[in-house]
Design an enzyme around this catalytic site. Structure first.
Site, PDB file in Angstrom:
ATOM      1  N   LYS A 172      23.600 -17.596 -32.663  1.00  0.00           N
ATOM      2  CA  LYS A 172      22.645 -18.135 -32.658  1.00  0.00           C
ATOM      3  C   LYS A 172      22.985 -18.571 -34.263  1.00  0.00           C
ATOM      4  CE  LYS A 172      18.845 -20.387 -34.572  1.00  0.00           C
ATOM      5  NZ  LYS A 172      18.784 -21.955 -34.067  1.00  0.00           N
ATOM      6  N   LYS A 241      17.395 -17.230 -44.790  1.00  0.00           N
ATOM      7  CA  LYS A 241      17.713 -15.650 -44.099  1.00  0.00           C
ATOM      8  C   LYS A 241      18.875 -15.717 -42.999  1.00  0.00           C
ATOM      9  CE  LYS A 241      15.176 -16.836 -40.592  1.00  0.00           C
ATOM     10  NZ  LYS A 241      14.770 -16.505 -39.487  1.00  0.00           N
TER      11      LYS A 241
HETATM   12  P1  NAD Z   1       7.243 -21.311 -39.096  1.00  0.00           P
HETATM   13  O1  NAD Z   1       6.970 -20.565 -40.106  1.00  0.00           O
HETATM   14  O2  NAD Z   1       6.558 -23.205 -38.653  1.00  0.00           O
HETATM   15  O3  NAD Z   1       6.148 -20.887 -38.144  1.00  0.00           O
HETATM   16  C1  NAD Z   1       5.957 -19.614 -37.387  1.00  0.00           C
HETATM   17  C2  NAD Z   1       4.261 -19.850 -37.453  1.00  0.00           C
HETATM   18  O4  NAD Z   1       4.474 -17.725 -37.343  1.00  0.00           O
HETATM   19  C3  NAD Z   1       3.012 -19.892 -37.618  1.00  0.00           C
HETATM   20  O5  NAD Z   1       2.243 -20.944 -37.993  1.00  0.00           O
HETATM   21  C4  NAD Z   1       2.771 -18.621 -38.822  1.00  0.00           C
HETATM   22  O6  NAD Z   1       1.758 -18.166 -39.227  1.00  0.00           O
HETATM   23  C5  NAD Z   1       2.793 -17.353 -37.688  1.00  0.00           C
HETATM   24  N1  NAD Z   1       2.658 -15.812 -38.109  1.00  0.00           N
HETATM   25  C6  NAD Z   1       3.631 -15.633 -39.432  1.00  0.00           C
HETATM   26  N2  NAD Z   1       3.325 -13.954 -39.411  1.00  0.00           N
HETATM   27  C7  NAD Z   1       2.804 -13.628 -38.202  1.00  0.00           C
HETATM   28  C8  NAD Z   1       2.347 -12.685 -37.730  1.00  0.00           C
HETATM   29  N3  NAD Z   1       2.275 -11.848 -37.835  1.00  0.00           N
HETATM   30  N4  NAD Z   1       1.699 -12.813 -36.436  1.00  0.00           N
HETATM   31  C9  NAD Z   1       1.283 -12.818 -35.850  1.00  0.00           C
HETATM   32  N5  NAD Z   1       1.732 -15.286 -36.433  1.00  0.00           N
HETATM   33  C10 NAD Z   1       2.425 -14.767 -37.119  1.00  0.00           C
HETATM   34  O7  NAD Z   1       8.396 -21.032 -38.178  1.00  0.00           O
HETATM   35  P2  NAD Z   1       9.238 -22.023 -36.702  1.00  0.00           P
HETATM   36  O8  NAD Z   1      10.031 -23.128 -37.740  1.00  0.00           O
HETATM   37  O9  NAD Z   1       8.354 -22.193 -36.148  1.00  0.00           O
HETATM   38  O10 NAD Z   1      10.705 -20.441 -36.490  1.00  0.00           O
HETATM   39  C11 NAD Z   1      10.157 -19.707 -36.652  1.00  0.00           C
HETATM   40  C12 NAD Z   1      11.648 -18.948 -35.707  1.00  0.00           C
HETATM   41  O11 NAD Z   1      12.172 -20.028 -35.141  1.00  0.00           O
HETATM   42  C13 NAD Z   1      12.428 -18.344 -37.084  1.00  0.00           C
HETATM   43  O12 NAD Z   1      12.248 -17.645 -36.847  1.00  0.00           O
HETATM   44  C14 NAD Z   1      13.451 -19.028 -37.161  1.00  0.00           C
HETATM   45  O13 NAD Z   1      14.594 -18.822 -37.848  1.00  0.00           O
HETATM   46  C15 NAD Z   1      13.317 -20.020 -35.652  1.00  0.00           C
HETATM   47  N6  NAD Z   1      13.698 -22.016 -35.762  1.00  0.00           N
HETATM   48  C16 NAD Z   1      13.261 -22.521 -36.032  1.00  0.00           C
HETATM   49  C17 NAD Z   1      13.768 -24.068 -35.884  1.00  0.00           C
HETATM   50  C18 NAD Z   1      13.625 -24.618 -36.030  1.00  0.00           C
HETATM   51  O14 NAD Z   1      13.856 -26.162 -36.732  1.00  0.00           O
HETATM   52  N7  NAD Z   1      12.482 -25.358 -37.469  1.00  0.00           N
HETATM   53  C19 NAD Z   1      15.156 -23.876 -34.928  1.00  0.00           C
HETATM   54  C20 NAD Z   1      15.079 -22.868 -34.184  1.00  0.00           C
HETATM   55  C21 NAD Z   1      14.860 -21.791 -34.717  1.00  0.00           C
END
Ligand code: NAD
Length: 297
Positions: A172, A241
């Site tokens: 990834k 990150k």
């Molecule tokens: P995001 O910030 O939209 O979602 C993260 C969620 O986690 C938020 O709703 C937040 O309130 C919640 N959160 C934070 N701390 C918390 C805690 N202690 N307990 C419970 N909930 C908590 O991020 P995202 O874009 O959905 O990405 C999530 C993960 O997936 C990341 O690691 C990112 O690198 C990965 N990712 C994202 C994408 C993308 O296109 N957005 C694609 C692939 C992978």
């Protein structure tokens, strides 16, 4: 056979649509997010709310996490009232991008309480999460893979990379470094052409029929740079990150990553100029600013 009970922690841009897909597929779902509005949206579709990661693990056979940063995943897994302390769950499946060293650390901590870690980072963005067309990079023992296969089929196409914790994460990070590099280099190429007087749309069409085409030229530039919206759906802070984790892991393995280190610095500058919450297509905005030209059309 009775369907597994599933827990989902982190209902953001990716976790929101992924958990909605599980509800639509008939899974019994318990959810947790620090943002109560995100929990309301899922509870409205039939999910049960939990007050802690431990409670999610008390209620579920498998706990899925989709959280922004490695330290948050560590805390949810091994911290106070974390998944490791839950009674029912036997498997924690992390779809976040957390890097291999966090994966190994959590895997060891969970193993002490008889639970199995699964690396399952994903690629394909919000569209893939919504439509169930993500690429899933899974590493876990084969027996565990058989258990989770029907569940993760709801998210997209799974690849069983290997058995060791962290292997899925390595794949990834490599992918995300390349995706970020594509935005940066496409912006440089486009800025040069546009400043010389070529129309941005014409330039992109040519690149996309030629050997320079890439994920930024085919997808991110037409959708978020040419219209000037810079809203593709992935945060600069998260991309930074990922590339940081990638370069660190590469150095640990003794693999020089000169280009990756450069992309890491471009993301550091983009973050300091536009903020961690800006979209990672703002890398192109930075290049526009440096070049004194806008890539619009
Ligand atoms: P995001 O910030 O939209 O979602 C993260 C969620 O986690 C938020 O709703 C937040 O309130 C919640 N959160 C934070 N701390 C918390 C805690 N202690 N307990 C419970 N909930 C908590 O991020 P995202 O874009 O959905 O990405 C999530 C993960 O997936 C990341 O690691 C990112 O690198 C990965 N990712 C994202 C994408 C993308 O296109 N957005 C694609 C692939 C992978």
């Amino acid at each position: 056979m009775e369907k597994q009970k599933i827990g989902f922690i982190g209902l953001g841009r990716m976790g929101g649509p992924m958990s909605s897909r599980l509800l639509a597929a008939g899974y019994d779902l318990t959810v947790l997010d620090v943002n109560s509005a995100a929990m309301d949206a899922l509870a409205g579709k039939g999910a049960k709310r939990a007050a802690s990661a431990r409670e999610v693990a008390d209620e579920s056979d498998i706990v899925i996490t989709s959280l922004p940063k490695p330290d948050i995943v560590l805390q949810a897994a091994l911290g106070e009232n974390g998944i490791a302390q839950g009674q029912r769950a036997k498997i924690m499946l992390d779809v976040s991008t957390t890097g291999p060293s966090t994966a190994r650390q959590v895997a060891e901590g969970l193993a002490r309480t008889g639970k199995q870690w699964v690396d399952c980072p994903v690629s394909g963005g919000i569209k893939g999460a919504t439509e169930g067309t993500l690429a899933l990079m899974v590493s876990c023992p084969s027996a565990t893979y058989e258990t989770i296969e029907p569940l993760i089929a709801n998210f997209g196409k799974a690849f069983h990379v290997g058995e060791d914790a962290g292997l899925g994460q390595v794949v990834k990070l490599a992918n995300n470094m390349l995706a970020a590099a594509a935005i940066f280099l496409t912006a440089e190429a486009m800025a040069m052409g546009v400043k010389a007087g070529v129309k941005p749309g014409v330039m992109l069409d040519i690149i996309n029929l030629s050997t320079g085409r890439n994920s930024a030229s085919q997808d991110k530039f037409p959708k978020s740079v040419l219209p000037g919206t810079f809203d593709f759906g992935f945060a600069t802070g998260l991309s930074y990150k990922d590339v940081r984790l990638c370069v660190d892991e590469s150095e640990t393995l003794g693999v020089p990553m000169v280009g990756g280190a450069l992309v890491r610095q471009i993301l550091a500058i983009t973050q300091s100029k536009y903020g961690a919450d800006s979209d990672f297509t703002c890398m192109a905005k930075l290049i526009e600013d440096w070049s004194g030209v806008e890539i619009r059309g």
